[in-house]
Design a protein around this motif. Structure first.
Motif, PDB file in Angstrom:
ATOM      1  N   TRP A   1      42.255  46.989  42.541  1.00 33.10           N
ATOM      2  CA  TRP A   1      42.316  45.583  42.124  1.00 33.10           C
ATOM      3  C   TRP A   1      40.903  45.040  41.919  1.00 33.10           C
ATOM      4  CZ3 TRP A   1      44.851  41.088  45.386  1.00 33.10           C
ATOM      5  CH2 TRP A   1      45.128  40.019  44.529  1.00 33.10           C
ATOM      6  N   THR A   2      39.989  45.381  42.827  1.00 31.19           N
ATOM      7  CA  THR A   2      38.604  44.935  42.699  1.00 31.19           C
ATOM      8  C   THR A   2      37.976  45.453  41.409  1.00 31.19           C
ATOM      9  OG1 THR A   2      38.377  44.917  45.110  1.00 31.19           O
ATOM     10  CG2 THR A   2      36.343  44.905  43.816  1.00 31.19           C
ATOM     11  N   VAL A   3      38.180  46.731  41.120  1.00 31.04           N
ATOM     12  CA  VAL A   3      37.626  47.334  39.902  1.00 31.04           C
ATOM     13  C   VAL A   3      38.172  46.632  38.666  1.00 31.04           C
ATOM     14  CG1 VAL A   3      37.564  49.441  38.516  1.00 31.04           C
ATOM     15  CG2 VAL A   3      37.213  49.570  40.982  1.00 31.04           C
ATOM     16  N   SER A   4      39.458  46.343  38.668  1.00 31.91           N
ATOM     17  CA  SER A   4      40.069  45.701  37.499  1.00 31.91           C
ATOM     18  C   SER A   4      39.519  44.295  37.283  1.00 31.91           C
ATOM     19  CB  SER A   4      41.594  45.656  37.664  1.00 31.91           C
ATOM     20  OG  SER A   4      41.983  44.714  38.643  1.00 31.91           O
TER      21      SER A   4
ATOM     22  N   ALA B   1      36.861  39.124  42.348  1.00 35.67           N
ATOM     23  CA  ALA B   1      36.525  40.512  42.669  1.00 35.67           C
ATOM     24  C   ALA B   1      35.797  40.607  44.005  1.00 35.67           C
ATOM     25  CB  ALA B   1      35.662  41.108  41.556  1.00 35.67           C
ATOM     26  N   TYR B   2      34.957  39.626  44.297  1.00 34.41           N
ATOM     27  CA  TYR B   2      34.248  39.613  45.586  1.00 34.41           C
ATOM     28  C   TYR B   2      35.241  39.503  46.740  1.00 34.41           C
ATOM     29  CZ  TYR B   2      31.692  37.664  49.556  1.00 34.41           C
ATOM     30  OH  TYR B   2      31.208  37.410  50.818  1.00 34.41           O
ATOM     31  N   TYR B   3      36.187  38.587  46.634  1.00 31.05           N
ATOM     32  CA  TYR B   3      37.177  38.427  47.701  1.00 31.05           C
ATOM     33  C   TYR B   3      38.107  39.647  47.784  1.00 31.05           C
ATOM     34  CZ  TYR B   3      35.805  33.559  48.358  1.00 31.05           C
ATOM     35  OH  TYR B   3      35.104  32.417  48.646  1.00 31.05           O
ATOM     36  N   SER B   4      38.409  40.262  46.648  1.00 29.32           N
ATOM     37  CA  SER B   4      39.216  41.469  46.662  1.00 29.32           C
ATOM     38  C   SER B   4      38.465  42.618  47.324  1.00 29.32           C
ATOM     39  CB  SER B   4      39.597  41.849  45.222  1.00 29.32           C
ATOM     40  OG  SER B   4      40.382  43.017  45.196  1.00 29.32           O
TER      41      SER B   4
END
Length: 559
Positions: free
Chosen positions: A363-366, A548-551
C-alpha cells in the motif's frame, strides 16, 4: 500467502470467491455508467453546468449517511435471509428502477422540461444512495463469510471483479450500442441503463443465491445502539470512532489523505487529457465541438487504459504480497507436510519471503507511485505522455481498492477469533512462527480485553481455523464493541470527507486561475485548462505522499 494457488486449494474455494465478489463487479459496471455518461446526459436535458455539479454532491452525501447507517442497520438485521442480503436485494431493486427512470426520463415526463430535469435529478440522487447501500453490505458480507486466513484473498478477488466491471463500463463508451443492441432501447443512454440493470441484477442474484448467511435471532451485542432508533443509531456511528481498534484508526487516517489525491484524479483525469488534446490539435482546423468530442474520446481512452492496467495488477500483485493470516496459514500447512515436503515448503517459503512484501508495505509503495505520477504532470505536454501517466496509476488503483479493505477484514476477523481463543498474538515474524488453533472454552473477560488491546497496538493477532458466520465484531480498547458493518461505515466516512474537501478546494483554485489567466490575450483554452487541472492533481500528489508516510508507519507496526 495471498494469490498463490497451493495444491490444497479446492475448486470449490475459488468458486466461492467468484460468487461472493461477483456482485461488486456488477455494481462497478453500473457506477461507471452513471459517472461516465451522467454529466453529458444531464447537459443534454438542458441543465446548466453549475447545477450539474450540485447533482454530483449526491455521491458524497449518500456515502456520508447511507453507508454508515446501512452498516449498523444490517448489523442489527434479524431477517431469515441473513443480515446483509435483504439490504443488497432491496437496494438492487431501487437501482433498477432509477436506471429505468434515467433512461426514459423524457418519455415519463412528456413535454415538460422542468419536470424532466427534476425527475432525472431525483433519480440520480436515489441511485447514489442505493449504490452506496449495496457497496456497504457487499463489503460487510465478505468479512462475515470468509475466515481470517482467507480475508486477503477475498478482497483481492473483490478488486478483480471491480476491475472487470470498470473495464466493461468504459468499454461501452466506444461502442454504438443502439446499432448493436437496438432491442434494449432507442438511444445510447437507454441501452446503457438497461445493460447496467441487467448486469447488476444477474450478478447480485448469483452472489445472493450461492452465498449463505446464518440468520441471527436478535441483534448482536456488538451492534452499536441495538436498542436505539435508526436516528440514534446513525448518531452513534459518528461517536464510535474512539472505540475503534488503533489499526482501524490508522487506516482511516491514511484514507483521508489518500482520497484527497484520488478524487481529483477520478473527477478531472479525462478532462486533463482532453485539454492537452485540444491544445495539441487547435491549429488543425477542427471546430471547438469537434475538438471537445475527440478530446473526450482521448480522455476516455486514457481512463480505459487505467482500468485495464488496474485489472491486470489486481491479478498479479497478490502473488507478491503477504498478509498476517495468509502467512500463518502457510506456516501451519508447512508444519503438516512430510519431512521431505516440509523441506521443499521451507525453501518455497524463503523464496516467497524474498520476493514478497507485506500488505501495508505494498500500500505504501502504491501511494508513493501515485504521488510520483501526479508530479510527473510537470513534464507531460502531450496526450500520449498523459495517457501513460494515467495508465501507470492503474497499479495504485488496484491496491487502493484492495489493501485497506483486506487489512480491515483481517483485523475484524482476528478480533473475532481472539474473542473465542483469549490468546495474545505472537511477537515473532510470520515466516518464523505460525498461528496455531486452540480449543475454545470459558474465557475470562479480562483475557479477551487484553488480547484485543494487543490487536489495537500491533494490527495483527492469532487466527483460528474456521468461518466467522456467527457474526463479526471487534472489541476495541474501550468498553464497547463494533460490528463489521459499523466499522466499514465509519471507514467510508473518511473516504467521503475528502470528496467534499477536493470539490471545495478545486473550485477555489479554478476560480483563482480563471481570474489570473482569463484576461491573457490569444490564450489557448485547452492549455490553460490542462495547466489548471495539473496543479490540482499535484496538490493531490502531496496528499498522497502524506498518506504514504502514515502507511509506512502502519507497515512498521504490522510486521
Amino acid at each position: 500467502m495471498s494469490g498463490w494457488l497451493p495444491s490444497s486449494r479446492s475448486t470449490a474455494e475459488v468458486a466461492q470467491y467468484v460468487t461472493l465478489t461477483l456482485a461488486l463487479g456488477g455494481l462497478q459496471f453500473a457506477w461507471s455508467v452513471e459517472t461516465g455518461f451522467g454529466s453529458l446526459y444531464l447537459l443534454s436535458l438542458g441543465m446548466r453546468k453549475s447545477l450539474v455539479s450540485l447533482v454530483w454532491l449526491a455521491g458524497p452525501l449518500s456515502g456520508l449517511v447511507t453507508q454508515p447507517l446501512v452498516g449498523i442497520l444490517s448489523d442489527r438485521c434479524t431477517a431469515r435471509l441473513g443480515r446483509r442480503r435483504p439490504f443488497v436485494i432491496g437496494s438492487t431493486a431501487a437501482v433498477v428502477v432509477c436506471m429505468g427512470v434515467i433512461g426514459w426520463t423524457r418519455e415519463l415526463a412528456g413535454d415538460r422540461p422542468t419536470l424532466v430535469i427534476w425527475l432525472a435529478v431525483a433519480a440520480f440522487y436515489v441511485l447514489d444512495f442505493a449504490i452506496n447501500s449495496i457497496q456497504a453490505t457487499l463489503r460487510a458480507l465478505i468479512v462475515d463469510v470468509l475466515p481470517t486466513a482467507r480475508q486477503d484473498n477475498g478482497t483481492a478477488w473483490a478488486s478483480r471483479m471491480i476491475g472487470v466491471g470498470n473495464v466493461g463500463g468504459y468499454l461501452m463508451g466506444f461502442l454504438d450500442l443502439v446499432h448493436l443492441l437496438p432491442f434494449l432501447g432507442s438511444t445510447q443512454i437507454q441501452v446503457l441503463t438497461t445493460m447496467a440493470s441487467l448486469v447488476l441484477s444477474s450478478t447480485v442474484a448469483v452472489t445472493c443465491y450461492f452465498t449463505h448467511e446464518k440468520p441471527i435471532s436478535r441483534p448482536l451485542p456488538g451492534s452499536t445502539g441495538s436498542s436505539s432508533s435508526e436516528l440514534q443509531a446513525l448518531g452513534a456511528i459518528f461517536t464510535s470512532f474512539r472505540d475503534l481498534p488503533e489499526v482501524i484508526k490508522r487506516i482511516c487516517r491514511i484514507q483521508l489523505f489518500a482520497w484527497i489525491g484520488w478524487f481529483p484524479f477520478l473527477f478531472y483525469g479525462t478532462t486533463y487529457v482532453a485539454g492537452l488534446y485540444s491544445s495539441a490539435y487547435r491549429s488543425s482546423g477542427q471546430s471547438d465541438d469537434e475538438l471537445m468530442e475527440q478530446g473526450t474520446r482521448a480522455g476516455s481512452l486514457a481512463m480505459f487504459m487505467q482500468a485495464v492496467s488496474s485489472l491486470a495488477f489486481s491479478v498479479v500483485l497478490p502473488l507478491f504480497t503477504y498478509s498476517a493470516a495468509a502467512a500463518a496459514a502457510a506456516s501451519r500447512s508447512a508444519a503438516r507436510q512430510s519431512p521431505r515436503s516440509s523441506q521443499a515448503m521451507r525453501l518455497l517459503s524463503k523464496l516467497r519471503a524474498a520476493i514478497s512484501v507485506s500488505l501495508p508495505t505494498m500500500w505504501t509503495v502504491s501511494l508513493l507511485l501515485f504521488s510520483v505520477c501526479m508530479f510527473a504532470t510537470l513534464f507531460a505536454s502531450s496526450v500520449s505522455a498523459a495517457t501513460w501517466i494515467i495508465g501507470v496509476c492503474g497499479f495504485s488503483w488496484a491496491v487502493a481498492i484492495w489493501a485497506p479493505f483486506s487489512i480491515i477484514g483481517e483485523t475484524i476477523s482476528h478480533s473475532n477469533g481472539l474473542s473465542h481463543s483469549g490468546l495474545p498474538p505472537p511477537s515473532s515474524s510470520f515466516f518464523e512462527r505460525g498461528y496455531e488453533p486452540v480449543a475454545t472454552g470459558d474465557i475470562q473477560m479480562n483475557v479477551i480485553d487484553r488480547a484485543s488491546d494487543e490487536i489495537s497496538e500491533h494490527g495483527h493477532g492469532r487466527s483460528l481455523d474456521g468461518n466467522n458466520n456467527s457474526g463479526t465484531s471487534v472489541r476495541s480498547s474501550g468498553n464497547s464493541s463494533l460490528s463489521a458493518g459499523t466499522i466499514l461505515g465509519i471507514h467510508n466516512v473518511f473516504i467521503v470527507i475528502p470528496q467534499f474537501l477536493t470539490a471545495f478546494l478545486s473550485s477555489l483554485l479554478f476560480a483563482f486561475f480563471e481570474q489570473i489567466e482569463g484576461s491573457e490575450p490569444n490564450s489557448d483554452p485547452g492549455a490553460q485548462h490542462a495547466r489548471q487541472i495539473a496543479m490540482v492533481l499535484r496538490l493531490g500528489g502531496i496528499a498522497s505522499a502524506v498518506a504514504a508516510y502514515y502507511s509506512w508507519k502502519l507497515s512498521r507496526n504490522s510486521i
